[in-house]
Design an enzyme around this catalytic site. Structure first.
Site, PDB file in Angstrom:
ATOM      1  CE1 TYR A 154       3.063  10.591   3.317  1.00 35.06           C
ATOM      2  CE2 TYR A 154       3.468  10.587   5.689  1.00 35.06           C
ATOM      3  CZ  TYR A 154       3.420   9.921   4.474  1.00 35.06           C
ATOM      4  OH  TYR A 154       3.732   8.580   4.425  1.00 35.06           O
ATOM      5  CE  LYS A 158       0.359   8.111   3.836  1.00 36.28           C
ATOM      6  NZ  LYS A 158      -0.060   7.084   2.853  1.00 36.28           N
TER       7      LYS A 158
END
Length: 253
Positions: A154, A158
């Protein structure tokens, strides 16, 4: 400033949470809004809420990581609502685990939805923006881009969104298209509730502990992000591009 009624916005991952709040806000701003999510039926309550408030909206099922699905979804939006000149790349998933326990499938699925999905959606919509000589892309990053235990996939996705944002801003600026990223901190959504459950604590405990670390003394709400999107896609933000705005209740770096 309200948008002209001819303008159409797409918000991915907008059946719930940040995406749903953003779709409702953009409709209030005067945009026709395409509510995109993996499950088309799950989008309908958001569409109904927008229509009940006097807006125009369309529910569209899409797998943002699949090229053909994205192409079909964007064409349907163009045909039924109008050429999309605003795109909010919000769709995302988490598959948290420490590195030594993270599977290749967990890595790939998170990178595919966030990064590949944003690439495919941006590529499919940019032609409408460049033809109109006006457009807005807002990508959802996260404070996790700065590093967060148990989120290698993640965090990488991001952080990648930030580089993607800056490059598109450079490429598309001459066509009147701005591209920015929003990096939320702790926002009260189903996703953060799932994190609390994974950690074995109640959401209320999780939220209270987070609030103590946030300078403004509270956790964020989906509307906090929606309001920032509203600014970035408006006429007044035409000179803001390639930026990463941390909406986290205080400094993050």
């Amino acid at each position: 400033m309200s948008a002209p009624t001819s303008r159409t916005a797409i918000v991915t991952g907008s059946a719930r949470g940040i995406g749903a709040a953003t779709a409702r806000q953009l409709a209030a701003d005067g945009f026709a809004v395409a509510v995109l999510d993996l499950d088309e039926a799950a989008c309908r309550p958001v569409v109904e809420a927008i229509e009940a408030a006097g807006g125009r909206a369309l529910a569209v099922g899409v797998d943002v990581s699949d090229e053909q699905s994205v192409g079909a979804a964007v064409q349907r939006v163009a045909d039924e609502l109008g050429a999309p000149t605003v795109l909010v790349n919000n769709a995302g998933i988490t598959r948290d685990n420490l590195l030594f326990k993270m599977s290749v499938a967990d890595w790939d699925s998170v990178l595919n939805v966030h990064l590949r999905g944003s690439f495919l959606m941006s590529r499919a919509t940019q032609k409408f923006m460049t033809e109109a000589k006006w457009g807005r892309i807002v990508n959802l990053s996260s404070t996790s881009a700065l590093g967060n235990r148990g989120q290698a996939n993640y965090s990488a996705a991001k952080a990648g969104m930030q580089g993607f944002t800056k490059t598109l801003a450079i490429e598309l600026g001459k066509f009147g298209v701005t591209v920015n990223a929003i990096a939320p901190g702790f926002i009260e959504t189903d996703m953060t509730a799932a994190t609390a459950e994974r950690l074995g604590v109640s959401f209320e405990q999780f939220r209270e502990a987070a609030a103590k670390q946030i300078p403004v003394g509270r956790t964020g709400r989906p509307e906090d992000i929606a309001n920032t999107v509203s600014f970035l896609v408006g006429e007044g933000a035409g000179f803001v591009s390639g930026q990463v705005i941390y909406v986290a209740g205080g400094p993050t770096d």
